[in-house]
Design a protein around this motif. Structure first.
Motif, PDB file in Angstrom:
ATOM      1  N   ARG A 204       0.824  -1.214   0.000  1.00 49.74           N
ATOM      2  CA  ARG A 204       0.000   0.000   0.000  1.00 49.74           C
ATOM      3  C   ARG A 204       0.859   1.265   0.000  1.00 49.74           C
ATOM      4  O   ARG A 204       0.500   2.292   0.548  1.00 49.74           O
ATOM      5  CB  ARG A 204      -0.973  -0.010   1.169  1.00 49.74           C
ATOM      6  CG  ARG A 204      -2.047  -1.090   1.061  1.00 49.74           C
ATOM      7  CD  ARG A 204      -2.841  -1.252   2.336  1.00 49.74           C
ATOM      8  NE  ARG A 204      -2.028  -1.877   3.371  1.00 49.74           N
ATOM      9  CZ  ARG A 204      -2.402  -2.034   4.632  1.00 49.74           C
ATOM     10  NH1 ARG A 204      -3.583  -1.585   5.023  1.00 49.74           N
ATOM     11  NH2 ARG A 204      -1.611  -2.621   5.500  1.00 49.74           N
ATOM     12  N   PHE A 205       2.032   1.154  -0.620  1.00 47.57           N
ATOM     13  CA  PHE A 205       2.951   2.279  -0.808  1.00 47.57           C
ATOM     14  C   PHE A 205       3.374   2.913   0.519  1.00 47.57           C
ATOM     15  O   PHE A 205       3.606   4.120   0.606  1.00 47.57           O
ATOM     16  CB  PHE A 205       2.335   3.324  -1.737  1.00 47.57           C
ATOM     17  CG  PHE A 205       2.114   2.811  -3.134  1.00 47.57           C
ATOM     18  CD1 PHE A 205       3.178   2.667  -4.010  1.00 47.57           C
ATOM     19  CD2 PHE A 205       0.837   2.451  -3.563  1.00 47.57           C
ATOM     20  CE1 PHE A 205       2.974   2.182  -5.300  1.00 47.57           C
ATOM     21  CE2 PHE A 205       0.630   1.972  -4.849  1.00 47.57           C
ATOM     22  CZ  PHE A 205       1.705   1.830  -5.726  1.00 47.57           C
ATOM     23  N   LYS A 206       3.518   2.109   1.547  1.00 48.06           N
ATOM     24  CA  LYS A 206       4.005   2.588   2.838  1.00 48.06           C
ATOM     25  C   LYS A 206       5.532   2.525   2.882  1.00 48.06           C
ATOM     26  O   LYS A 206       6.153   1.643   2.281  1.00 48.06           O
ATOM     27  CB  LYS A 206       3.442   1.730   3.971  1.00 48.06           C
ATOM     28  CG  LYS A 206       1.936   1.811   4.180  1.00 48.06           C
ATOM     29  CD  LYS A 206       1.496   0.831   5.258  1.00 48.06           C
ATOM     30  CE  LYS A 206      -0.019   0.835   5.462  1.00 48.06           C
ATOM     31  NZ  LYS A 206      -0.455   2.016   6.232  1.00 48.06           N
ATOM     32  N   LEU A 207       6.128   3.423   3.635  1.00 48.73           N
ATOM     33  CA  LEU A 207       7.548   3.334   3.951  1.00 48.73           C
ATOM     34  C   LEU A 207       7.712   2.339   5.089  1.00 48.73           C
ATOM     35  O   LEU A 207       6.991   2.395   6.090  1.00 48.73           O
ATOM     36  CB  LEU A 207       8.075   4.707   4.382  1.00 48.73           C
ATOM     37  CG  LEU A 207       9.518   4.752   4.885  1.00 48.73           C
ATOM     38  CD1 LEU A 207      10.506   4.362   3.785  1.00 48.73           C
ATOM     39  CD2 LEU A 207       9.836   6.139   5.443  1.00 48.73           C
ATOM     40  N   THR A 208       8.666   1.419   4.946  1.00 51.15           N
ATOM     41  CA  THR A 208       8.928   0.440   5.999  1.00 51.15           C
ATOM     42  C   THR A 208      10.295   0.687   6.620  1.00 51.15           C
ATOM     43  O   THR A 208      11.191   1.250   5.986  1.00 51.15           O
ATOM     44  CB  THR A 208       8.875  -0.994   5.462  1.00 51.15           C
ATOM     45  OG1 THR A 208       9.970  -1.194   4.541  1.00 51.15           O
ATOM     46  CG2 THR A 208       7.555  -1.271   4.756  1.00 51.15           C
ATOM     47  N   ALA A 209      10.437   0.240   7.845  1.00 53.47           N
ATOM     48  CA  ALA A 209      11.727   0.377   8.528  1.00 53.47           C
ATOM     49  C   ALA A 209      12.807  -0.412   7.801  1.00 53.47           C
ATOM     50  O   ALA A 209      13.960   0.034   7.717  1.00 53.47           O
ATOM     51  CB  ALA A 209      11.598  -0.092   9.973  1.00 53.47           C
ATOM     52  N   GLU A 210      12.443  -1.577   7.268  1.00 56.58           N
ATOM     53  CA  GLU A 210      13.437  -2.403   6.570  1.00 56.58           C
ATOM     54  C   GLU A 210      13.983  -1.691   5.342  1.00 56.58           C
ATOM     55  O   GLU A 210      15.199  -1.687   5.100  1.00 56.58           O
ATOM     56  CB  GLU A 210      12.809  -3.746   6.159  1.00 56.58           C
ATOM     57  CG  GLU A 210      12.445  -4.658   7.318  1.00 56.58           C
ATOM     58  CD  GLU A 210      11.202  -4.210   8.068  1.00 56.58           C
ATOM     59  OE1 GLU A 210      11.026  -4.644   9.236  1.00 56.58           O
ATOM     60  OE2 GLU A 210      10.407  -3.419   7.515  1.00 56.58           O
ATOM     61  N   SER A 211      13.100  -1.081   4.561  1.00 59.87           N
ATOM     62  CA  SER A 211      13.562  -0.397   3.350  1.00 59.87           C
ATOM     63  C   SER A 211      14.357   0.854   3.687  1.00 59.87           C
ATOM     64  O   SER A 211      15.320   1.193   2.992  1.00 59.87           O
ATOM     65  CB  SER A 211      12.371  -0.053   2.453  1.00 59.87           C
ATOM     66  OG  SER A 211      11.464   0.809   3.104  1.00 59.87           O
ATOM     67  N   LEU A 212      13.977   1.556   4.755  1.00 54.70           N
ATOM     68  CA  LEU A 212      14.737   2.721   5.184  1.00 54.70           C
ATOM     69  C   LEU A 212      16.111   2.315   5.689  1.00 54.70           C
ATOM     70  O   LEU A 212      17.133   2.906   5.312  1.00 54.70           O
ATOM     71  CB  LEU A 212      13.969   3.476   6.274  1.00 54.70           C
ATOM     72  CG  LEU A 212      14.707   4.636   6.950  1.00 54.70           C
ATOM     73  CD1 LEU A 212      15.135   5.685   5.945  1.00 54.70           C
ATOM     74  CD2 LEU A 212      13.824   5.251   8.045  1.00 54.70           C
ATOM     75  N   ARG A 213      16.160   1.299   6.520  1.00 54.48           N
ATOM     76  CA  ARG A 213      17.430   0.850   7.097  1.00 54.48           C
ATOM     77  C   ARG A 213      18.427   0.465   6.001  1.00 54.48           C
ATOM     78  O   ARG A 213      19.626   0.742   6.101  1.00 54.48           O
ATOM     79  CB  ARG A 213      17.194  -0.325   8.039  1.00 54.48           C
ATOM     80  CG  ARG A 213      18.457  -0.770   8.788  1.00 54.48           C
ATOM     81  CD  ARG A 213      18.203  -1.968   9.674  1.00 54.48           C
ATOM     82  NE  ARG A 213      17.309  -1.657  10.783  1.00 54.48           N
ATOM     83  CZ  ARG A 213      16.056  -2.063  10.876  1.00 54.48           C
ATOM     84  NH1 ARG A 213      15.517  -2.816   9.900  1.00 54.48           N
ATOM     85  NH2 ARG A 213      15.313  -1.743  11.920  1.00 54.48           N
TER      86      ARG A 213
END
Length: 390
Positions: free
Chosen positions: A152-161
């Protein structure tokens, strides 16, 4: 200028900057008859009459002067009160609120105040198209983070990290999201906030669509413990209050950041237009019922339009914020550019190809459903006919 042209004097960063992918299709359709535009993100409502009347009265009273650089004190107080009442965010109107020429100027001021050459600026994509070009002009290193329809096009902690490095300095987030309509919940924000604190990131939170959420209350990352002191909230009146042409936005955050933004603002814009500021003040004092009425109308249009897209055979995740639908056109076999160009040429409907919004946007198109109901109905009929030809 013997042997040279003016082009040789231009900044390389400015010279290579790409023009707006949104305006490209808007301009392409300009002057054509019988075109339905779902391209530009603008309400079909005019600014409410109570606001227009207040501004007419102000002009007749001769209120045509400069204002304090930071904005009318009464408007800053109203903004602080509105954010407190609506979202539980408390800001001191004296030194933590800055009124700008639309939220776009606030974004520009914030990036100029914070970026030094070589700093890394992270932002989830697809997103509003302005962040990356402005950061690049300032010598910043842009680091996009792809989001997907599956999440749902959310930012995730995994992708940011996965994108963090020792040079990471800023995280720019924009939820509710343009172009996807995605939102973030408090539970979504918690691990993002933990990473921002752990890696000492400053967060710019573009919340211009905060009022346009459907089925749940907007949540700001600034509300979480430890985040207010490292977050700049940016918003304005253009979208929810139908005031795009008035050019009034605002930035709220730590006083030391607002003070530096104010200095840049003094030298570049002086102040936001006084009549626009009066319009913003009237919207907060006497226009909230009209704002709610418009939001209810967008919700009805949202449900109608998304349902129509799905019936046509264009998969579309549920947009729970902003006023955009972001359907997939991958099954048609066309790329986003070709689909949008042919849809305009053959069916007279203006949309925007998803790839102009960055990573993850190819294979999608952005449709603004803030058009009149009759226009949405006609657009769906034309899209259906066009897709059938494929």
């Amino acid at each position: 200028m013997s042997g040279t042209t003016l082009t040789d004097f231009l900044s390389p960063a400015a010279r290579t900057m790409q023009p707006s992918g949104i305006r490209r299709y808007f301009d392409y359709a300009a002057g054509r008859k019988d075109v339905i535009s779902l391209g530009v993100g603008e309400p079909d409502f005019v600014t409410p009459k109570v606001v227009r009347d207040a501004c007419i009265a102000a002009i007749e009273q001769g209120r045509t002067t400069y204002t304090p650089n930071a904005g009318l004190p009464e408007l800053r107080e109203a903004i602080a009160g509105y954010l407190d009442a609506s979202f539980g965010l408390k800001y001191d109107p004296a030194d933590e609120v800055l009124v700008t020429n639309g939220s776009s100027e606030a974004i520009d001021l914030a990036l100029r105040a914070l970026i030094s050459p070589g700093d890394e600026i992270l932002f989830p994509e697809p997103c509003f198209i302005a962040y990356s070009p402005i950061a690049a002009l300032l010598g910043g290193v842009t680091v996009p983070i792809e989001t997907t329809a599956d999440n749902r096009f959310k930012l995730t902690a995994e992708s940011l990290r996965a994108k963090l490095t020792p040079r990471s300095k800023l995280l720019v987030v924009s939820y509710p999201n343009n172009p996807t309509g995605g939102i973030m919940t408090r539970e979504d924000w918690i691990p993002i906030a933990e990473l921002a604190i752990a890696h000492n990131l400053v967060v710019i939170s573009d919340e211009i669509y905060a009022e346009l959420t459907f089925g749940s209350k907007h949540e700001s990352i600034a509300e979480l413990p430890g985040m207010r002191e490292r977050t700049l909230l940016i918003s304005g009146f253009s979208k929810a209050f139908a005031m795009t042409g008035w050019r009034v936005g605002y930035a709220c955050g730590p006083g030391e950041l607002i003070a530096v933004m104010l200095k840049i603002h003094q030298y570049t814009a002086t102040c936001a237009p006084i009549i626009g500021q009066i319009a913003g003040l009237e919207s907060l004092v006497n226009g909230l019922d009209e704002k709610d009425r418009m939001v209810e109308s967008y919700d009805r249009r949202r449900r109608f339009f998304v349902s129509g897209l799905r019936e046509i055979g264009l998969p579309c995740h549920e947009p729970l914020g902003s006023f955009y639908a972001f359907p997939s056109i991958a099954d048609t076999g066309l790329g986003s550019d070709e689909f949008v160009t042919r849809l305009l040429d053959e069916a007279g409907v203006v949309t925007v190809p998803g790839h102009v919004f960055g990573l993850g946007g190819e294979g999608f198109i952005r449709c603004c459903y803030a058009a009149a109901q009759s226009q949405l109905e006609a657009a769906l009929e034309r899209i259906y006919s066009f897709v059938r030809t494929l």
